[in-house]
Design a protein around this motif. Structure first.
Motif, PDB file in Angstrom:
ATOM      1  N   ILE A 123       0.835  -1.207   0.000  1.00  0.00           N
ATOM      2  CA  ILE A 123       0.000   0.000   0.000  1.00  0.00           C
ATOM      3  C   ILE A 123       0.868   1.255   0.000  1.00  0.00           C
ATOM      4  CG2 ILE A 123      -1.623   1.370   1.391  1.00  0.00           C
ATOM      5  CD1 ILE A 123      -2.812  -1.287   2.369  1.00  0.00           C
ATOM      6  N   LEU A 124       1.918   1.243   0.795  1.00  0.00           N
ATOM      7  CA  LEU A 124       2.754   2.432   0.957  1.00  0.00           C
ATOM      8  C   LEU A 124       3.443   2.850  -0.332  1.00  0.00           C
ATOM      9  CD1 LEU A 124       4.384   1.667   4.434  1.00  0.00           C
ATOM     10  CD2 LEU A 124       2.534   3.286   3.932  1.00  0.00           C
ATOM     11  N   THR A 125       3.678   1.906  -1.237  1.00  0.00           N
ATOM     12  CA  THR A 125       4.378   2.244  -2.478  1.00  0.00           C
ATOM     13  C   THR A 125       3.605   3.251  -3.327  1.00  0.00           C
ATOM     14  OG1 THR A 125       3.403   0.345  -3.627  1.00  0.00           O
ATOM     15  CG2 THR A 125       5.539   0.001  -2.566  1.00  0.00           C
ATOM     16  N   ALA A 126       2.311   3.371  -3.096  1.00  0.00           N
ATOM     17  CA  ALA A 126       1.477   4.270  -3.900  1.00  0.00           C
ATOM     18  C   ALA A 126       1.425   5.684  -3.319  1.00  0.00           C
ATOM     19  CB  ALA A 126       0.063   3.704  -4.024  1.00  0.00           C
ATOM     20  N   TYR A 127       2.110   5.914  -2.198  1.00  0.00           N
ATOM     21  CA  TYR A 127       1.990   7.199  -1.511  1.00  0.00           C
ATOM     22  C   TYR A 127       3.351   7.840  -1.277  1.00  0.00           C
ATOM     23  CZ  TYR A 127      -2.823   5.816  -0.584  1.00  0.00           C
ATOM     24  OH  TYR A 127      -4.134   5.440  -0.719  1.00  0.00           O
ATOM     25  N   THR A 128       3.322   9.180  -1.154  1.00  0.00           N
ATOM     26  CA  THR A 128       4.518   9.919  -0.770  1.00  0.00           C
ATOM     27  C   THR A 128       4.307  10.482   0.630  1.00  0.00           C
ATOM     28  OG1 THR A 128       3.653  11.940  -1.767  1.00  0.00           O
ATOM     29  CG2 THR A 128       5.050  10.540  -3.148  1.00  0.00           C
ATOM     30  N   GLY A 129       5.378  10.950   1.232  1.00  0.00           N
ATOM     31  CA  GLY A 129       5.296  11.463   2.587  1.00  0.00           C
ATOM     32  C   GLY A 129       6.116  10.577   3.506  1.00  0.00           C
ATOM     33  N   ARG A 130       5.764  10.589   4.778  1.00  0.00           N
ATOM     34  CA  ARG A 130       6.433   9.707   5.730  1.00  0.00           C
ATOM     35  C   ARG A 130       5.393   9.156   6.698  1.00  0.00           C
ATOM     36  NH1 ARG A 130       8.229  12.519  10.555  1.00  0.00           N
ATOM     37  NH2 ARG A 130       7.403  14.634  10.583  1.00  0.00           N
ATOM     38  N   TRP A 131       5.746   8.063   7.351  1.00  0.00           N
ATOM     39  CA  TRP A 131       4.780   7.400   8.212  1.00  0.00           C
ATOM     40  C   TRP A 131       5.478   6.615   9.311  1.00  0.00           C
ATOM     41  CZ3 TRP A 131       4.049   7.217   2.823  1.00  0.00           C
ATOM     42  CH2 TRP A 131       4.920   6.353   2.157  1.00  0.00           C
ATOM     43  N   GLY A 132       4.755   6.444  10.392  1.00  0.00           N
ATOM     44  CA  GLY A 132       5.209   5.616  11.496  1.00  0.00           C
ATOM     45  C   GLY A 132       4.042   4.764  11.958  1.00  0.00           C
ATOM     46  N   MET A 133       4.304   3.488  12.237  1.00  0.00           N
ATOM     47  CA  MET A 133       3.225   2.568  12.611  1.00  0.00           C
ATOM     48  C   MET A 133       3.679   1.611  13.688  1.00  0.00           C
ATOM     49  SD  MET A 133       1.785   1.492   8.855  1.00  0.00           S
ATOM     50  CE  MET A 133       2.034   2.669   7.517  1.00  0.00           C
ATOM     51  N   VAL A 134       2.738   1.274  14.557  1.00  0.00           N
ATOM     52  CA  VAL A 134       2.923   0.203  15.532  1.00  0.00           C
ATOM     53  C   VAL A 134       1.620  -0.570  15.610  1.00  0.00           C
ATOM     54  CG1 VAL A 134       3.313  -0.403  17.948  1.00  0.00           C
ATOM     55  CG2 VAL A 134       4.649   1.436  16.904  1.00  0.00           C
ATOM     56  N   ILE A 135       1.707  -1.889  15.484  1.00  0.00           N
ATOM     57  CA  ILE A 135       0.554  -2.769  15.624  1.00  0.00           C
ATOM     58  C   ILE A 135       0.934  -3.832  16.648  1.00  0.00           C
ATOM     59  CG2 ILE A 135      -1.030  -4.360  14.444  1.00  0.00           C
ATOM     60  CD1 ILE A 135      -0.152  -2.904  11.798  1.00  0.00           C
ATOM     61  N   VAL A 136       0.110  -3.987  17.682  1.00  0.00           N
ATOM     62  CA  VAL A 136       0.433  -4.917  18.760  1.00  0.00           C
ATOM     63  C   VAL A 136      -0.770  -5.801  19.061  1.00  0.00           C
ATOM     64  CG1 VAL A 136       1.295  -5.202  21.111  1.00  0.00           C
ATOM     65  CG2 VAL A 136       1.911  -3.144  19.801  1.00  0.00           C
ATOM     66  N   ASN A 137      -0.569  -7.117  19.024  1.00  0.00           N
ATOM     67  CA  ASN A 137      -1.579  -8.052  19.496  1.00  0.00           C
ATOM     68  C   ASN A 137      -1.468  -8.108  21.017  1.00  0.00           C
ATOM     69  OD1 ASN A 137      -3.030 -10.323  20.339  1.00  0.00           O
ATOM     70  ND2 ASN A 137      -2.701 -11.390  18.404  1.00  0.00           N
ATOM     71  N   GLN A 138      -2.432  -7.546  21.708  1.00  0.00           N
ATOM     72  CA  GLN A 138      -2.362  -7.478  23.161  1.00  0.00           C
ATOM     73  C   GLN A 138      -2.438  -8.858  23.820  1.00  0.00           C
ATOM     74  OE1 GLN A 138      -1.000  -4.561  24.023  1.00  0.00           O
ATOM     75  NE2 GLN A 138      -2.519  -4.172  25.591  1.00  0.00           N
ATOM     76  N   SER A 139      -2.984  -9.824  23.095  1.00  0.00           N
ATOM     77  CA  SER A 139      -3.107 -11.173  23.658  1.00  0.00           C
ATOM     78  C   SER A 139      -1.795 -11.943  23.610  1.00  0.00           C
ATOM     79  CB  SER A 139      -4.196 -11.960  22.912  1.00  0.00           C
ATOM     80  OG  SER A 139      -5.446 -11.314  23.020  1.00  0.00           O
ATOM     81  N   THR A 140      -1.015 -11.716  22.542  1.00  0.00           N
ATOM     82  CA  THR A 140       0.209 -12.498  22.352  1.00  0.00           C
ATOM     83  C   THR A 140       1.475 -11.670  22.500  1.00  0.00           C
ATOM     84  OG1 THR A 140       0.317 -12.102  19.965  1.00  0.00           O
ATOM     85  CG2 THR A 140      -1.051 -13.957  20.716  1.00  0.00           C
ATOM     86  N   GLY A 141       1.355 -10.349  22.389  1.00  0.00           N
ATOM     87  CA  GLY A 141       2.528  -9.481  22.443  1.00  0.00           C
ATOM     88  C   GLY A 141       3.224  -9.322  21.109  1.00  0.00           C
ATOM     89  N   ALA A 142       2.745 -10.011  20.073  1.00  0.00           N
ATOM     90  CA  ALA A 142       3.348  -9.896  18.739  1.00  0.00           C
ATOM     91  C   ALA A 142       3.225  -8.460  18.241  1.00  0.00           C
ATOM     92  CB  ALA A 142       2.671 -10.851  17.766  1.00  0.00           C
TER      93      ALA A 142
END
Length: 261
Positions: A11-30
């Motif tokens: 998805i990101l390849t279609a956009y310009t700019g900058r980004w920061g992301m965090v995704i956390v499974n609260q059940s497993t810690g992944a």
């Protein structure tokens, strides 16, 4: 989360700019992280730690959520929210102001709560919670302060920790964490992470918008969850691109975790 990582990168390849992301499974810690420590103008994401500090002071007995405050002209400001459209002199409780600050991102309510809690106290609590890049330096819509370098900042890593603190009621009685979660689940600005999700999907979250900036972060509740999701964007050529980017990421996150279970 390797497949999810690849889907997001696609998805990101279609956009310009900058980004920061965090995704956390609260059940497993992944965790899945992309530029988690990258610092962005906080926009209205700063309202989440403001809410936390109000709750901390209420729990300590310094203020009461049932106290009434009057919306005077010195607080009324433009941008997001409803209070600027209503009659001067309106009286609301602290609880109602917090609700408006979160679910409608009301800037007038926010400025009233900043003055109530105190900017120094808010920043002290932000630091005490372990947030490294988040700081409140100005009131909402104070663009003169922003031009003078007094901007509010945050990062995806900080927001992920902030939402974990709220979810687990860290540093607060459980009832205050539950109240914050309830307010966040009543969010009415749903044009980003939840946009493509089924209407009944529950997400406790907060959005943020400035010129060239579109953010959304919170907790998505699914059978295999909950999942903390923080997506920040900056240096956008057009804000609509950022809205579409975050909404598209929300869609692939939902599909990945929904399919996983």
């Amino acid at each position: 989360m390797e497949i999810l990582h690849r889907n997001i990168e696609r998805i990101l390849t279609a956009y310009t700019g900058r980004w920061g992301m965090v995704i956390v499974n609260q059940s497993t810690g992944a965790r899945l992280e992309l530029n988690p420590e990258m610092v962005f103008p906080a926009a209205s994401m700063i309202k989440v730690p403001i809410m936390y500090e109000i709750m901390r002071q209420a729990a300590a007995g310094t203020i009461s959520l049932d106290d009434s405050l009057t919306v005077t002209s010195c607080f009324r400001t433009g941008g997001a929210g409803i209070l600027k459209e209503l009659r001067p002199g309106l009286t609301l409780t602290v609880r109602e102001l917090v609700t408006l600050m979160i679910i409608l991102s009301d800037n007038t309510a926010t400025n009233m709560l900043i003055d109530l809690a105190g900017m120094e106290a808010i920043n002290k609590t932000i630091t005490g919670l372990g947030l490294k890049s988040t700081v409140l330096r100005r009131r909402m819509m104070d663009f003169d302060a922003a031009l003078a370098g007094k901007e509010n900042y945050t990062s995806a890593a900080d927001l992920a920790l902030m939402f974990a603190n709220i979810y687990h009621s860290r540093g607060l009685p459980e009832s205050y964490g539950a109240l914050m979660m309830d307010i966040l689940t009543r969010q009415q600005i749903r044009d980003k992470l939840p946009f493509y999700l089924p209407a009944k999907t529950v997400m406790a979250h907060k959005t943020g918008t400035l010129t060239g900036v579109e953010h959304d972060a919170g907790i998505l509740f699914l059978p295999g969850g909950p999942y903390i999701i923080c997506v920040l964007t900056g240096d956008l050529a057009a804000n609509q691109q950022g809205i579409q980017l975050v909404a598209s990421i929300g869609k692939v996150i939902y599909e990945y975790f929904h399919k996983e279970k």
